[in-house]
Each structure stands twice: as C-alpha cells, then as structure tokens.
Design a protein around this motif. Structure first.
Motif, PDB file in Angstrom:
ATOM      1  N   ILE A   5       0.825  -1.205   0.000  1.00 54.95           N
ATOM      2  CA  ILE A   5       0.000   0.000   0.000  1.00 54.95           C
ATOM      3  C   ILE A   5       0.864   1.263   0.000  1.00 54.95           C
ATOM      4  O   ILE A   5       0.517   2.265  -0.626  1.00 54.95           O
ATOM      5  N   GLY A   6       2.003   1.226   0.652  1.00 49.68           N
ATOM      6  CA  GLY A   6       2.900   2.382   0.664  1.00 49.68           C
ATOM      7  C   GLY A   6       3.450   2.681  -0.717  1.00 49.68           C
ATOM      8  O   GLY A   6       3.514   3.840  -1.146  1.00 49.68           O
ATOM      9  N   VAL A   7       3.840   1.645  -1.424  1.00 52.40           N
ATOM     10  CA  VAL A   7       4.373   1.821  -2.775  1.00 52.40           C
ATOM     11  C   VAL A   7       3.266   2.296  -3.717  1.00 52.40           C
ATOM     12  O   VAL A   7       3.477   3.189  -4.546  1.00 52.40           O
ATOM     13  N   LEU A   8       2.076   1.735  -3.590  1.00 50.70           N
ATOM     14  CA  LEU A   8       0.963   2.150  -4.447  1.00 50.70           C
ATOM     15  C   LEU A   8       0.539   3.584  -4.158  1.00 50.70           C
ATOM     16  O   LEU A   8       0.167   4.326  -5.073  1.00 50.70           O
ATOM     17  N   GLN A   9       0.595   3.984  -2.897  1.00 48.01           N
ATOM     18  CA  GLN A   9       0.253   5.362  -2.545  1.00 48.01           C
ATOM     19  C   GLN A   9       1.210   6.337  -3.214  1.00 48.01           C
ATOM     20  O   GLN A   9       0.786   7.335  -3.795  1.00 48.01           O
ATOM     21  N   THR A  10       2.492   6.055  -3.154  1.00 51.24           N
ATOM     22  CA  THR A  10       3.462   6.966  -3.758  1.00 51.24           C
ATOM     23  C   THR A  10       3.346   6.967  -5.278  1.00 51.24           C
ATOM     24  O   THR A  10       3.529   7.999  -5.906  1.00 51.24           O
ATOM     25  N   LEU A  11       3.007   5.834  -5.859  1.00 56.15           N
ATOM     26  CA  LEU A  11       2.768   5.781  -7.297  1.00 56.15           C
ATOM     27  C   LEU A  11       1.556   6.635  -7.653  1.00 56.15           C
ATOM     28  O   LEU A  11       1.558   7.362  -8.658  1.00 56.15           O
ATOM     29  N   GLY A  12       0.527   6.595  -6.829  1.00 61.54           N
ATOM     30  CA  GLY A  12      -0.654   7.432  -7.034  1.00 61.54           C
ATOM     31  C   GLY A  12      -0.331   8.911  -6.970  1.00 61.54           C
ATOM     32  O   GLY A  12      -0.811   9.700  -7.792  1.00 61.54           O
ATOM     33  N   ILE A  13       0.476   9.306  -6.007  1.00 61.72           N
ATOM     34  CA  ILE A  13       0.889  10.708  -5.891  1.00 61.72           C
ATOM     35  C   ILE A  13       1.633  11.132  -7.148  1.00 61.72           C
ATOM     36  O   ILE A  13       1.396  12.211  -7.703  1.00 61.72           O
ATOM     37  N   LEU A  14       2.518  10.282  -7.609  1.00 66.32           N
ATOM     38  CA  LEU A  14       3.296  10.576  -8.806  1.00 66.32           C
ATOM     39  C   LEU A  14       2.387  10.731 -10.030  1.00 66.32           C
ATOM     40  O   LEU A  14       2.500  11.699 -10.778  1.00 66.32           O
ATOM     41  N   LEU A  15       1.454   9.822 -10.217  1.00 69.72           N
ATOM     42  CA  LEU A  15       0.562   9.878 -11.379  1.00 69.72           C
ATOM     43  C   LEU A  15      -0.383  11.072 -11.322  1.00 69.72           C
ATOM     44  O   LEU A  15      -0.608  11.749 -12.331  1.00 69.72           O
ATOM     45  N   LEU A  18       1.483  14.274 -12.189  1.00 66.47           N
ATOM     46  CA  LEU A  18       1.809  14.449 -13.605  1.00 66.47           C
ATOM     47  C   LEU A  18       0.667  15.106 -14.370  1.00 66.47           C
ATOM     48  O   LEU A  18       0.884  15.741 -15.404  1.00 66.47           O
ATOM     49  N   LEU A  19      -0.562  14.992 -13.864  1.00 69.83           N
ATOM     50  CA  LEU A  19      -1.730  15.549 -14.532  1.00 69.83           C
ATOM     51  C   LEU A  19      -2.135  16.923 -14.016  1.00 69.83           C
ATOM     52  O   LEU A  19      -3.060  17.528 -14.556  1.00 69.83           O
ATOM     53  N   MET A  20      -1.458  17.429 -12.993  1.00 69.31           N
ATOM     54  CA  MET A  20      -1.849  18.706 -12.394  1.00 69.31           C
ATOM     55  C   MET A  20      -1.512  19.874 -13.301  1.00 69.31           C
ATOM     56  O   MET A  20      -0.465  19.905 -13.947  1.00 69.31           O
ATOM     57  N   ALA A  21      -2.422  20.855 -13.339  1.00 75.03           N
ATOM     58  CA  ALA A  21      -2.214  22.054 -14.142  1.00 75.03           C
ATOM     59  C   ALA A  21      -1.272  23.028 -13.435  1.00 75.03           C
ATOM     60  O   ALA A  21      -0.541  23.763 -14.087  1.00 75.03           O
ATOM     61  N   HIS A  22      -1.298  23.050 -12.130  1.00 79.74           N
ATOM     62  CA  HIS A  22      -0.456  23.959 -11.350  1.00 79.74           C
ATOM     63  C   HIS A  22       0.981  23.442 -11.367  1.00 79.74           C
ATOM     64  O   HIS A  22       1.261  22.369 -10.864  1.00 79.74           O
ATOM     65  N   ARG A  23       1.879  24.203 -11.962  1.00 75.19           N
ATOM     66  CA  ARG A  23       3.244  23.718 -12.162  1.00 75.19           C
ATOM     67  C   ARG A  23       3.988  23.432 -10.869  1.00 75.19           C
ATOM     68  O   ARG A  23       4.588  22.377 -10.717  1.00 75.19           O
ATOM     69  N   GLY A  24       3.976  24.359  -9.939  1.00 71.60           N
ATOM     70  CA  GLY A  24       4.719  24.178  -8.690  1.00 71.60           C
ATOM     71  C   GLY A  24       4.200  23.000  -7.886  1.00 71.60           C
ATOM     72  O   GLY A  24       4.974  22.181  -7.384  1.00 71.60           O
ATOM     73  N   LEU A  25       2.896  22.912  -7.782  1.00 71.04           N
ATOM     74  CA  LEU A  25       2.282  21.815  -7.043  1.00 71.04           C
ATOM     75  C   LEU A  25       2.529  20.484  -7.733  1.00 71.04           C
ATOM     76  O   LEU A  25       2.818  19.478  -7.088  1.00 71.04           O
ATOM     77  N   GLY A  26       2.463  20.478  -9.045  1.00 75.17           N
ATOM     78  CA  GLY A  26       2.747  19.263  -9.803  1.00 75.17           C
ATOM     79  C   GLY A  26       4.184  18.806  -9.642  1.00 75.17           C
ATOM     80  O   GLY A  26       4.460  17.624  -9.461  1.00 75.17           O
ATOM     81  N   ARG A  27       5.097  19.756  -9.686  1.00 77.50           N
ATOM     82  CA  ARG A  27       6.521  19.414  -9.514  1.00 77.50           C
ATOM     83  C   ARG A  27       6.793  18.856  -8.120  1.00 77.50           C
ATOM     84  O   ARG A  27       7.530  17.882  -7.977  1.00 77.50           O
ATOM     85  N   LEU A  28       6.218  19.499  -7.107  1.00 77.33           N
ATOM     86  CA  LEU A  28       6.402  18.995  -5.750  1.00 77.33           C
ATOM     87  C   LEU A  28       5.836  17.585  -5.636  1.00 77.33           C
ATOM     88  O   LEU A  28       6.430  16.716  -4.996  1.00 77.33           O
ATOM     89  N   GLY A  29       4.703  17.339  -6.255  1.00 79.38           N
ATOM     90  CA  GLY A  29       4.098  16.011  -6.224  1.00 79.38           C
ATOM     91  C   GLY A  29       4.948  14.963  -6.921  1.00 79.38           C
ATOM     92  O   GLY A  29       5.074  13.835  -6.450  1.00 79.38           O
ATOM     93  N   VAL A  30       5.537  15.324  -8.052  1.00 81.06           N
ATOM     94  CA  VAL A  30       6.410  14.390  -8.770  1.00 81.06           C
ATOM     95  C   VAL A  30       7.631  14.062  -7.920  1.00 81.06           C
ATOM     96  O   VAL A  30       8.024  12.898  -7.796  1.00 81.06           O
ATOM     97  N   VAL A  31       8.225  15.083  -7.325  1.00 82.95           N
ATOM     98  CA  VAL A  31       9.389  14.853  -6.458  1.00 82.95           C
ATOM     99  C   VAL A  31       8.989  14.010  -5.252  1.00 82.95           C
ATOM    100  O   VAL A  31       9.686  13.051  -4.887  1.00 82.95           O
ATOM    101  N   THR A  32       7.856  14.335  -4.651  1.00 84.45           N
ATOM    102  CA  THR A  32       7.377  13.573  -3.504  1.00 84.45           C
ATOM    103  C   THR A  32       7.109  12.120  -3.879  1.00 84.45           C
ATOM    104  O   THR A  32       7.485  11.199  -3.155  1.00 84.45           O
ATOM    105  N   GLY A  33       6.455  11.912  -5.018  1.00 79.76           N
ATOM    106  CA  GLY A  33       6.167  10.559  -5.465  1.00 79.76           C
ATOM    107  C   GLY A  33       7.422   9.755  -5.754  1.00 79.76           C
ATOM    108  O   GLY A  33       7.541   8.590  -5.370  1.00 79.76           O
TER     109      GLY A  33
END
Length: 75
Positions: A5-15, A18-33
């Motif tokens: 579940i931990g690995v799937l959660q981080t994969l979900g954050i990453l995915l 990648l679809l977020m319109a807000h650049r800063g928030l999307g980048r933070l999410g990709v890095v976090t994922g």
C-alpha cells in the motif's frame, strides 16, 4: 519488505501530480512521489531519513488542500 500500500500510494501521488495544471504543485508532487517510491522500497535501510518523505508528503497534501479550497471558493 515494503508494504504494497505504501508503494501504491506513492505511485498514485506521482501519477496524479503528472496531470496537475499547477506547475509548482505538480513538480512537488512528482518529487514527492519519486522520493516516496524509493523511500518505501528502502524503508528498513533508511532509518530516520525516511522522515524526509514524510515531510514532503505533508507539504504536498497541505498545498493540494489549499489549492482545492481556493478552487471551491471561486464563483
């Protein structure tokens, strides 16, 4: 062994990020994922360094909540 579940959660954050319109928030999410995937897989080895992922996740969730709040308040 990492929890699936931990690995799937981080994969979900990453995915989601990648679809977020807000650049800063999307980048933070990709890095976090990405850091989260590595952190979950290496959790037994990382020790206290695992907290870096936890802080990034907390920051990302707060930013997502604030963005959704602003979006909901728009007419």
């Amino acid at each position: 062994m990492p929890a699936a579940i931990g690995v799937l959660q981080t994969l979900g954050i990453l995915l989601i990020s990648l679809l977020m319109a807000h650049r800063g928030l999307g980048r933070l999410g990709v890095v976090t994922g990405a850091i989260g995937m590595v952190s979950e897989l290496l959790r037994p080895v990382l020790g206290w360094a695992y907290a870096v992922y936890g802080l990034l996740l907390f920051a990302w969730l707060i930013w997502v909540a604030a963005a959704l709040w602003r979006q909901a308040r728009r007419p």
